[in-house]
Design an enzyme around this catalytic site. Structure first.
Site, short mmCIF file in Angstrom:
data_model
loop_
_atom_site.label_atom_id
_atom_site.label_comp_id
_atom_site.label_asym_id
_atom_site.label_seq_id
_atom_site.Cartn_x
_atom_site.Cartn_y
_atom_site.Cartn_z
N GLN A 181 0.78 -1.26 -0.24
CA GLN A 181 0.34 -0.01 -0.14
C GLN A 181 0.58 1.08 0.50
OE1 GLN A 181 -2.94 0.14 -0.69
NE2 GLN A 181 -3.65 -2.30 0.00
N CYS A 328 -17.49 -11.07 5.44
CA CYS A 328 -18.60 -12.31 5.42
C CYS A 328 -17.14 -13.21 5.13
CB CYS A 328 -19.31 -12.26 3.82
SG CYS A 328 -20.28 -10.94 3.54
C1 LIG Z 1 -3.39 -5.98 -2.12
C2 LIG Z 1 -1.72 -5.98 -0.65
C3 LIG Z 1 -1.64 -7.79 -0.79
C4 LIG Z 1 -1.64 -8.82 -2.00
O1 LIG Z 1 -0.73 -8.02 -3.07
P1 LIG Z 1 -1.16 -9.22 -4.30
O2 LIG Z 1 -0.37 -8.70 -4.99
O3 LIG Z 1 -2.73 -8.66 -4.63
O4 LIG Z 1 -0.87 -10.40 -4.10
C5 LIG Z 1 -0.95 -7.53 0.27
N1 LIG Z 1 -0.36 -6.74 1.34
C6 LIG Z 1 -0.89 -5.74 1.45
C7 LIG Z 1 -0.83 -4.75 1.98
C8 LIG Z 1 -2.09 -5.02 -0.40
O5 LIG Z 1 -2.46 -4.21 0.22
#
Ligand SMILES: *Cc1c(COP(=O)(O)O)cnc(C)c1O
Length: 413
Positions: A181, A328
Site C-alpha cells: 500500500q 463475510c
Molecule cells: C493488496 C495487498 C497485498 C496482496 O497483494 P497481491 O499483489 O494482490 O498479492 C498484500 N499486502 C497488502 C498490504 C495489500 O494491500
C-alpha cells in the site's frame, strides 16, 4: 463521469494508460523469453526485464540486483517470510509481526506457528500504530525476523519503518515490510530505513495484476533466503519460471511514473480525501475516523457511521464503489479484525466504510460521492427511527435487504 465512482483504490487500481502502452509490445513484437541466450528475441526481453528491474529498484532506493520479480505482494511475502524462517531456523524460531497485517503476512506466519515457530503478533494502539519500542520489547535471543507492514490497507496508518529498522539492525534481526500500500505513495528508502526485505504489488500502483517484486538485500549485509519454489535458476533461484516480461515492464513503468509524480500526486489526492471527509462530516453527525489522523496514506479514509450497518449502506450506495470494514466469512458477517484490534467497538466496526481515493478521481466525483453518502446515511437513519417508532418493518422498497451481498466481502486489498 463513469458510474459507479471507484473509491476502492486499496483493493486495486486501474492500469495507467502509459503503463499499458509500455507493456503492449512485449505481447507481440518483443515477446522473447528473457532466459533465451541464443538469439535477439531473448536478448531484447532480458534488456526490457533489466530496465524494469532498475526502475523498481529506484523507487525504493535499492540496487537493481536486489529486486526479484514475483506474481504479487502475496507471493513476495511468502518468499520472504517462509524463506527467511527456513534459512535461519538454526539460529532461532521467533518471529515478530503485528495483529493488523494483511492476510498475505498473517497466514504464512500462522503456517510457521503451526510448524514449531513462535510468532508474536503485536497489538496496535487505538490509532492503529505499532511503535519501535513495542518491536524492541518483543525481540528475544531467538528472534530471526520482524515483519511490519509499511502502511495498513484498511485504515491507512503508516508505520515508523526507519525506527523499527534501526532496532532490527542493532539486534541483528532481519526486517521485512509489506509495502504493497505504501510504495509509490509515501517515501521509502531501504537503506535509510534499514529494510532487508520488502514486498511490492503491481496492481496497487496503477500497474497490472499478477506481477510484483521482492526486494531482498544483497549487500551490507546480504540476506539469505531458502527458496520456496524450485524449478530453475531464474530470479536468483527465488522465483523460478519464465519471467513475466510484460508484467515486469508494466511494474517498472508504473513505479517510474509514481516516483516522478509522487509528491504532487500525494498532495492532490490528500486534498480530495480531506474534501470528502469534510463534506461528509459537515452533512452528518455521528461520523468517526478510524486510524491515525496524520500518519496516514494520502488517499485513505476509513469512517464509521453511528447506527448505520455498513452492509445496508453498501447496498444503498449504488453510485460509489467502496468497501466496508466487515467481511463475510462462510456463514456470518464479522467486523474487520483490523478495526477490532484497534479497539473500535463492534457496533462501530460494523458501521465502517473504507474510502480509497486514487490518481484518476476528480473533485466532481468526490463531491457527488459525499452527497450520496450524506443522503444515504440520513435516509437509513430515518428509516431506522421509523422502524424503531412503529416497531414493524418499513415497506419493502425502502428497506435495505439484510443478508448482505458479495459487495461487502473479501477483496479488501
Ligand atoms: C493488496 C495487498 C497485498 C496482496 O497483494 P497481491 O499483489 O494482490 O498479492 C498484500 N499486502 C497488502 C498490504 C495489500 O494491500
Amino acid at each position: 463521469m463513469q458510474l459507479p465512482i471507484f473509491l476502492d483504490h486499496q483493493s486495486t487500481t486501474p492500469v495507467d494508460p502509459r503503463v499499458l502502452e509500455a507493456m503492449l509490445p512485449c505481447f507481440t513484437k518483443e515477446f522473447g523469453n528473457a532466459a533465451s541466450r541464443t538469439h535477439p528475441y531473448g536478448w531484447r526481453a532480458q534488456e526490457l526485464l533489466e530496465t524494469a528491474r532498475g526502475e523498481v529498484a529506484a523507487a525504493i532506493g535499492a540496487g537493481r540486483d536486489d529486486i526479484v520479480f514475483t506474481s504479487g505482494a502475496t507471493e513476495s511475502n511468502n518468499i520472504a517470510i517462509l524463506g527467511a524462517a527456513d534459512a535461519l531456523k538454526e539460529r532461532g524460531n521467533h518471529i515478530v509481526t503485528t495483529a493488523i497485517e494483511h492476510h498475505a503476512t498473517l497466514d504464512p506466519c500462522r503456517h510457521l506457528a503451526n510448524r514449531g515457530f513462535d510468532v508474536t503478533f503485536l497489538r496496535p494502539d487505538g490509532a492503529g500504530l505499532v511503535t519501535a519500542e513495542q518491536v524492541a520489547g518483543a525481540i528475544t535471543q531467538r528472534t530471526i525476523l520482524v515483519s511490519v507492514m509499511a502502511a495498513n490497507n484498511e485504515i491507512g496508518t503508516v508505520y515508523p519503518l526507519a525506527e523499527i529498522g534501526r532496532i532490527c539492525r542493532e539486534q541483528g534481526v532481519l526486517f521485512h515490510t509489506d509495502a504493497a500500500q505504501a510504495v509509490g505513495k509515501v517515501e521509502i528508502d531501504v537503506d535509510e530505513m534499514g529494510i532487508d526485505l520488502l514486498s511490492i504489488s503491481g496492481h496497487k500502483v496503477y500497474g497490472p495484476k499478477g506481477v510484483g517484486a521482492l526486494y531482498a538485500r544483497r549487500r551490507d549485509p546480504i540476506v539469505r533466503l531458502s527458496p520456496v519454489f524450485h524449478g530453475g535458476g531464474h530470479e536468483r533461484g527465488l522465483r523460478p519460471g519464465t519471467p513475466n516480461t510484460p508484467g515486469a515492464v508494466g511494474l517498472g513503468a508504473a513505479l517510474a511514473i509514481a516516483r516522478r509524480d509522487m509528491k504532487e500526486e500525494a498532495e492532490r489526492i490528500q486534498r480530495l480525501r480531506d474534501r470528502l471527509h469534510k463534506a461528509i462530516s459537515d452533512g452528518l453527525d455521528g461520523v468517526t475516523l478510524n486510524g491515525h489522523l496524520e500518519r496516514r496514506l494520502p488517499g485513505s479514509l476509513n469512517l464509521s457511521f453511528r447506527s448505520v450497518p455498513s452492509d445496508a449502506l453498501l447496498i444503498s450506495l449504488k453510485d460509489i464503489a467502496v468497501s466496508s470494514g466487515s467481511a463475510c466469512t462462510s456463514a456470518s458477517v464479522e467486523p474487520s479484525y483490523v478495526l477490532r484490534a484497534i479497539g473500535i467497538p463492534a457496533s462501530l466496526a460494523f458501521s465502517s466504510i473504507r474510502f480509497g481515493i486514487g490518481r484518476f478521481n476528480t473533485a466532481e466525483e468526490i463531491d457527488l460521492a459525499a452527497q450520496r453518502v450524506v443522503e444515504t446515511v440520513s435516509n437509513l437513519r430515518s428509516i431506522h427511527k421509523q422502524v424503531a417508532g412503529r416497531r414493524r418493518p418499513p415497506p419493502k422498497s425502502a428497506a435495505p435487504e439484510s443478508g448482505a451481498p458479495d459487495r461487502a466481502s473479501g477483496g479488501r486489498g
